[in-house]
Design an enzyme around this catalytic site. Sequence first.
Site, short mmCIF file in Angstrom:
data_model
loop_
_atom_site.label_atom_id
_atom_site.label_comp_id
_atom_site.label_asym_id
_atom_site.label_seq_id
_atom_site.Cartn_x
_atom_site.Cartn_y
_atom_site.Cartn_z
CG ASN A 54 -0.56 -0.24 2.61
OD1 ASN A 54 0.70 -0.73 2.61
ND2 ASN A 54 -1.10 0.18 3.55
CD GLU A 77 -1.65 4.57 4.70
OE1 GLU A 77 -0.98 5.29 5.63
OE2 GLU A 77 -2.29 3.59 4.94
CB CYS A 103 -5.25 -1.39 -1.83
SG CYS A 103 -6.55 -0.77 -0.92
CD GLU A 159 -4.96 -6.09 -1.62
OE1 GLU A 159 -4.63 -4.75 -1.61
OE2 GLU A 159 -5.97 -6.46 -1.27
CB CYS A 162 -10.78 -2.83 -0.22
SG CYS A 162 -10.02 -1.95 -1.83
CB CYS A 168 -8.09 -4.55 -4.24
SG CYS A 168 -7.29 -3.27 -3.79
N1 THU Z 1 -5.15 -1.58 2.34
C1 THU Z 1 -4.56 -2.46 1.31
O1 THU Z 1 -3.46 -2.16 0.88
N2 THU Z 1 -5.14 -3.63 0.82
C2 THU Z 1 -6.24 -4.09 1.29
O2 THU Z 1 -6.92 -4.92 0.68
C3 THU Z 1 -7.24 -3.37 2.31
C4 THU Z 1 -6.40 -1.84 2.75
C5 THU Z 1 -4.65 -0.80 2.88
C6 THU Z 1 -5.12 0.83 2.57
C7 THU Z 1 -4.79 1.59 3.57
O3 THU Z 1 -3.32 2.14 3.42
C8 THU Z 1 -4.42 0.44 4.84
O4 THU Z 1 -4.66 -0.63 4.43
C9 THU Z 1 -5.60 0.71 5.72
O5 THU Z 1 -6.87 0.73 5.17
#
Ligand code: THU
Length: 149
Positions: free
Chosen positions: A50, A52, A61, A63, A99, A102
């Site tokens: 991920n 941010e 994310c 994925e 999510c 993704c």
């Molecule tokens: N996140 C992912 O990278 N993949 C997921 O499937 C769920 C959430 C990340 C997004 C954010 O940076 C952190 O997890 C918290 O939501």
Amino acid sequence: MDGGAKMNDAKKTLIDAAQRAAQAAYAPYSDYQVGAALLFEDGAIITGTNVENASYGLTLCAETVAVARAFGEGRRGGLTAVAVVGPKDKGDGSPITPCGRCRQTLNEIAGLGGTDPVIYCVGNEEVREVALSQLLPHAFGPDHLAPKG
Ligand code: THU
């Protein structure tokens, strides 16, 4: 070595790759580091973390980053498995599932090659195995945009 053992090796390798990828996550706002690893038919593994942003809603994310990297390397289909790993010390320890966005992103690259990849959703005590089609039934995909006929 029988087929089952080989399969377990491949699964472990993929989960390890996702775990390693998570170490490079850029998640200063949530402190929730996620790693994803994509396995292709030719054995290649492409990972993502991920990423941010100070403008929180721009977060990518793990994925989605992995899928973007795969497209950037010229991959168009051939996706057979995905591992997703989150931090062990956060939440209730249940397996982390991709999510909604993704799922759709994974569906794009899977759909191009006609595969239905297994998703290894890693939790503290168990790895949940689900097909992408189970996570995203009746998905909208490239076929919907194809010209008629
Ligand atoms: N996140 C992912 O990278 N993949 C997921 O499937 C769920 C959430 C990340 C997004 C954010 O940076 C952190 O997890 C918290 O939501």
